[in-house]
Scaffold this active site. Sequence first.
Site, PDB file in Angstrom:
ATOM      1  N   ALA A  65       0.861  -1.182   0.000  1.00 10.99           N
ATOM      2  CA  ALA A  65       0.000   0.000   0.000  1.00 10.99           C
ATOM      3  C   ALA A  65       0.895   1.229   0.000  1.00 10.99           C
ATOM      4  O   ALA A  65       1.782   1.354   0.849  1.00 10.99           O
ATOM      5  CB  ALA A  65      -0.916  -0.007   1.215  1.00 10.99           C
ATOM      6  N   VAL A  91       4.565  -1.277   3.285  1.00 11.48           N
ATOM      7  CA  VAL A  91       4.463   0.145   2.956  1.00 11.48           C
ATOM      8  C   VAL A  91       5.286   0.440   1.704  1.00 11.48           C
ATOM      9  O   VAL A  91       6.475   0.129   1.639  1.00 11.48           O
ATOM     10  CB  VAL A  91       4.940   1.019   4.125  1.00 11.48           C
ATOM     11  N   LYS A  92       4.630   1.044   0.740  1.00 15.12           N
ATOM     12  CA  LYS A  92       5.261   1.329  -0.547  1.00 15.12           C
ATOM     13  C   LYS A  92       5.701   2.793  -0.573  1.00 15.12           C
ATOM     14  O   LYS A  92       4.889   3.695  -0.340  1.00 15.12           O
ATOM     15  CB  LYS A  92       4.252   1.039  -1.663  1.00 15.12           C
ATOM     16  N   LEU A  93       6.989   3.020  -0.851  1.00 14.01           N
ATOM     17  CA  LEU A  93       7.557   4.365  -0.857  1.00 14.01           C
ATOM     18  C   LEU A  93       8.235   4.652  -2.191  1.00 14.01           C
ATOM     19  O   LEU A  93       8.821   3.754  -2.799  1.00 14.01           O
ATOM     20  CB  LEU A  93       8.609   4.511   0.247  1.00 14.01           C
TER      21      LEU A  93
END
Length: 223
Positions: A65, A91-93
Amino acid sequence: MELYLDTASLEEIREIAAWGVLSGVTTNPTLVAKAFAAKGEALTEEAFAAHLRAICETVGGPVSAEVTALEAEAMVAEGRRLAAIHPNIVVKLPTTEEGLKACKRLSAEGIKVNMTLIFSANQALLAARAGASYVSPFLGRVDDISWDGGELLREIVEMIQVQDLPVKVIAASIRHPRHVTEAALLGADIATMPHAVFKQLLKHPLTDIGLKRFLEDWEKVKP
């Protein structure tokens, strides 16, 4: 190589999950917006969290996400909120200076991070050194500018193996089944693809012709 679905559509995820071959899901803000538009539902924070939770419970594997913040402090805060939704959330960065700072902090807290928008081996190296669990090179977008997405993937996979880095490579921006084959041959850990490409993996005209012939022959001789 594991197969992920690149979508935020619960209907698409449920369909492919029923095949028994789906290991995870990747999403981004564009895909989430499309999913909510298709449902005709307002994209509130509560609705978004419930949607992500439903995806996690459906697929049973990692679900990436993506944050929408651009500064490290805000990325960290948003990443913590996303990770709190379900244990399977990754967590997508973005692979930027601020993204690297946020990755270092989140990974130090035990939160898994997928560094996205990777277009060079050097970016992948920086992401891995910042503590990312996953790096996502974009094959299709590299091909779009007449560079070689496969060569980029080969460099990243080889570099990670040589350096013995504890990070998995997600081949992303998959445009067609050949990209999936290429990713598998080049040693990617994961390929994530749209629903349409996932469906195309199964299709071959000779399979349909062969099945039709078997059934026709059986009809001729069955009791």
